[in-house]
Design a protein around this motif. Structure first.
Motif, PDB file in Angstrom:
ATOM      1  N   MET A   1      13.330  10.488 -17.179  1.00 44.87           N
ATOM      2  CA  MET A   1      12.269  11.078 -15.993  1.00 44.87           C
ATOM      3  C   MET A   1      11.331  10.345 -16.091  1.00 44.87           C
ATOM      4  N   THR A   2      10.765   9.586 -16.982  1.00 41.17           N
ATOM      5  CA  THR A   2       9.624   8.641 -16.748  1.00 41.17           C
ATOM      6  C   THR A   2       9.939   7.591 -15.991  1.00 41.17           C
ATOM      7  N   ILE A   3      11.153   7.059 -16.104  1.00 45.47           N
ATOM      8  CA  ILE A   3      11.543   5.980 -15.178  1.00 45.47           C
ATOM      9  C   ILE A   3      11.437   6.298 -13.490  1.00 45.47           C
ATOM     10  N   PHE A   4      11.823   7.625 -13.344  1.00 38.97           N
ATOM     11  CA  PHE A   4      11.733   7.786 -12.136  1.00 38.97           C
ATOM     12  C   PHE A   4      10.360   8.098 -11.494  1.00 38.97           C
ATOM     13  N   LEU A   5       9.224   8.338 -12.541  1.00 39.44           N
ATOM     14  CA  LEU A   5       7.867   8.501 -12.179  1.00 39.44           C
ATOM     15  C   LEU A   5       7.498   6.868 -11.662  1.00 39.44           C
ATOM     16  N   VAL A   6       7.856   6.278 -12.744  1.00 43.60           N
ATOM     17  CA  VAL A   6       7.320   4.818 -12.540  1.00 43.60           C
ATOM     18  C   VAL A   6       7.704   4.008 -11.338  1.00 43.60           C
ATOM     19  N   LEU A   7       9.162   4.137 -11.030  1.00 41.41           N
ATOM     20  CA  LEU A   7       9.940   3.739  -9.820  1.00 41.41           C
ATOM     21  C   LEU A   7       9.190   4.230  -8.359  1.00 41.41           C
ATOM     22  N   GLY A   8       8.998   5.550  -8.592  1.00 41.91           N
ATOM     23  CA  GLY A   8       8.274   6.190  -7.562  1.00 41.91           C
ATOM     24  C   GLY A   8       7.148   5.373  -7.144  1.00 41.91           C
ATOM     25  N   LEU A   9       6.326   5.431  -8.264  1.00 38.34           N
ATOM     26  CA  LEU A   9       4.722   4.636  -7.797  1.00 38.34           C
ATOM     27  C   LEU A   9       4.970   3.377  -7.428  1.00 38.34           C
ATOM     28  N   PHE A  10       5.901   2.649  -7.942  1.00 38.82           N
ATOM     29  CA  PHE A  10       6.308   1.262  -7.321  1.00 38.82           C
ATOM     30  C   PHE A  10       6.629   1.422  -5.884  1.00 38.82           C
ATOM     31  N   ALA A  11       7.501   2.227  -5.511  1.00 38.82           N
ATOM     32  CA  ALA A  11       8.000   2.406  -4.159  1.00 38.82           C
ATOM     33  C   ALA A  11       6.931   2.752  -3.257  1.00 38.82           C
ATOM     34  N   GLY A  12       5.932   3.691  -3.870  1.00 38.23           N
ATOM     35  CA  GLY A  12       4.852   3.849  -2.890  1.00 38.23           C
ATOM     36  C   GLY A  12       4.187   3.033  -2.673  1.00 38.23           C
ATOM     37  N   LEU A  13       3.603   2.095  -3.697  1.00 37.77           N
ATOM     38  CA  LEU A  13       2.734   1.077  -3.543  1.00 37.77           C
ATOM     39  C   LEU A  13       3.522  -0.328  -2.702  1.00 37.77           C
ATOM     40  N   TYR A  14       4.770  -0.258  -2.886  1.00 39.17           N
ATOM     41  CA  TYR A  14       5.332  -1.358  -2.030  1.00 39.17           C
ATOM     42  C   TYR A  14       5.310  -0.730  -0.306  1.00 39.17           C
ATOM     43  N   MET A  15       5.467   0.412  -0.337  1.00 41.24           N
ATOM     44  CA  MET A  15       5.303   1.121   1.148  1.00 41.24           C
ATOM     45  C   MET A  15       3.870   0.919   1.588  1.00 41.24           C
ATOM     46  N   ILE A  16       2.991   1.088   0.680  1.00 38.13           N
ATOM     47  CA  ILE A  16       1.416   0.782   1.232  1.00 38.13           C
ATOM     48  C   ILE A  16       1.247  -0.499   1.703  1.00 38.13           C
ATOM     49  N   TRP A  17       1.964  -1.458   0.897  1.00 38.21           N
ATOM     50  CA  TRP A  17       1.881  -2.895   1.035  1.00 38.21           C
ATOM     51  C   TRP A  17       2.803  -3.135   2.256  1.00 38.21           C
ATOM     52  N   LEU A  18       3.758  -2.631   2.704  1.00 37.18           N
ATOM     53  CA  LEU A  18       4.450  -2.943   3.797  1.00 37.18           C
ATOM     54  C   LEU A  18       4.003  -2.534   5.125  1.00 37.18           C
ATOM     55  N   LEU A  19       3.224  -1.182   4.958  1.00 37.72           N
ATOM     56  CA  LEU A  19       2.309  -0.816   6.059  1.00 37.72           C
ATOM     57  C   LEU A  19       1.033  -1.828   6.539  1.00 37.72           C
ATOM     58  N   PHE A  20       0.196  -2.342   5.566  1.00 38.24           N
ATOM     59  CA  PHE A  20      -0.650  -3.048   5.633  1.00 38.24           C
ATOM     60  C   PHE A  20      -0.160  -4.497   6.278  1.00 38.24           C
ATOM     61  N   SER A  21       0.931  -4.992   5.826  1.00 42.36           N
ATOM     62  CA  SER A  21       1.516  -6.157   6.134  1.00 42.36           C
ATOM     63  C   SER A  21       2.028  -6.148   7.620  1.00 42.36           C
ATOM     64  N   LEU A  22       2.597  -4.999   8.042  1.00 43.43           N
ATOM     65  CA  LEU A  22       3.368  -5.055   9.161  1.00 43.43           C
ATOM     66  C   LEU A  22       2.845  -4.473  10.364  1.00 43.43           C
ATOM     67  N   ALA A  23       1.519  -3.902  10.055  1.00 39.91           N
ATOM     68  CA  ALA A  23       0.772  -3.171  11.089  1.00 39.91           C
ATOM     69  C   ALA A  23       0.307  -3.983  12.336  1.00 39.91           C
ATOM     70  N   VAL A  24       0.386  -5.058  12.166  1.00 41.00           N
ATOM     71  CA  VAL A  24      -0.022  -5.917  13.192  1.00 41.00           C
ATOM     72  C   VAL A  24       1.255  -5.905  14.327  1.00 41.00           C
ATOM     73  N   TYR A  25       2.280  -5.617  13.990  1.00 44.43           N
ATOM     74  CA  TYR A  25       3.477  -5.883  14.898  1.00 44.43           C
ATOM     75  C   TYR A  25       3.917  -4.554  15.371  1.00 44.43           C
ATOM     76  N   ALA A  26       2.847  -3.478  15.658  1.00 41.14           N
ATOM     77  CA  ALA A  26       3.091  -2.059  16.080  1.00 41.14           C
ATOM     78  C   ALA A  26       3.154  -2.482  17.656  1.00 41.14           C
ATOM     79  N   LEU A  27       2.306  -3.205  18.174  1.00 44.06           N
ATOM     80  CA  LEU A  27       2.459  -3.059  19.639  1.00 44.06           C
ATOM     81  C   LEU A  27       3.669  -3.890  20.088  1.00 44.06           C
ATOM     82  N   PRO A  28       4.091  -5.264  19.574  1.00 38.12           N
ATOM     83  CA  PRO A  28       5.198  -5.819  19.926  1.00 38.12           C
ATOM     84  C   PRO A  28       6.479  -5.026  19.781  1.00 38.12           C
ATOM     85  N   VAL A  29       6.678  -4.257  18.498  1.00 36.19           N
ATOM     86  CA  VAL A  29       7.505  -3.368  18.311  1.00 36.19           C
ATOM     87  C   VAL A  29       7.753  -2.193  19.302  1.00 36.19           C
TER      88      VAL A  29
END
Length: 150
Positions: free
Chosen positions: A1-29
């Motif tokens: 159960m704890t591994i799922f919480l840790v993996l969920g935390l890393f997945a959430g942080l990765y999604m936030i990083w992706l959001l900030f990194s790829l936001a500049v491409y919103a108009l072209p996309v």
């Protein structure tokens, strides 16, 4: 159960990083998807729609970066930056709102946090587009030895 919480935390942080990194491409996309849907709606077929959307998306990004690099007027640079930052802010607003709706009921707090997230993401996209040298890793300064100081 704890591994799922840790993996969920890393997945959430990765999604936030992706959001900030790829936001500049919103108009072209967005422009590419709009043209691809328009071409498909007018019976041009899937290959033409996909290639047209990719071409327009790349063209919008390249023309925007080129204009930001050659235009000297601060007012025009600000308008070009806003042209890219506003769609990024809208995308950021909706992404933050979708994530926060999992934890917060609809109301003024959700709206205020979503607006704040959208503004932060728009500012980040503007900075990444206007100053690409600041977003890359800066070279590390070399250290000089004491003997070679003369």
């Amino acid at each position: 159960m704890t591994i799922f919480l840790v993996l969920g935390l890393f997945a959430g942080l990765y999604m936030i990083w992706l959001l900030f990194s790829l936001a500049v491409y919103a108009l072209p996309v967005g422009a590419g998807i709009a043209l691809a849907l328009w071409l498909h709606d007018h019976s041009y077929g899937y290959p033409v729609a996909i290639l047209g959307g990719l071409g327009v998306g790349m063209a919008v990004l390249i023309v925007g970066q080129f204009l930001l690099s050659v235009v000297c007027s601060p007012a025009i640079r600000m308008m070009i930056g806003l042209l890219f930052a506003v769609p990024a802010g809208v995308a950021g607003y909706h992404a933050v709102e979708a994530v926060l709706q999992l934890a917060i009921d609809a109301g003024p707090l959700l709206s205020a946090l979503s607006w704040a997230g959208g503004l932060v993401i728009a500012a980040t996209a503007w900075k990444r587009l206007a100053c690409p040298a600041l977003t890359e890793a800066a070279p590390q300064p070399y250290s000089r030895s004491i003997a070679s100081a003369d």
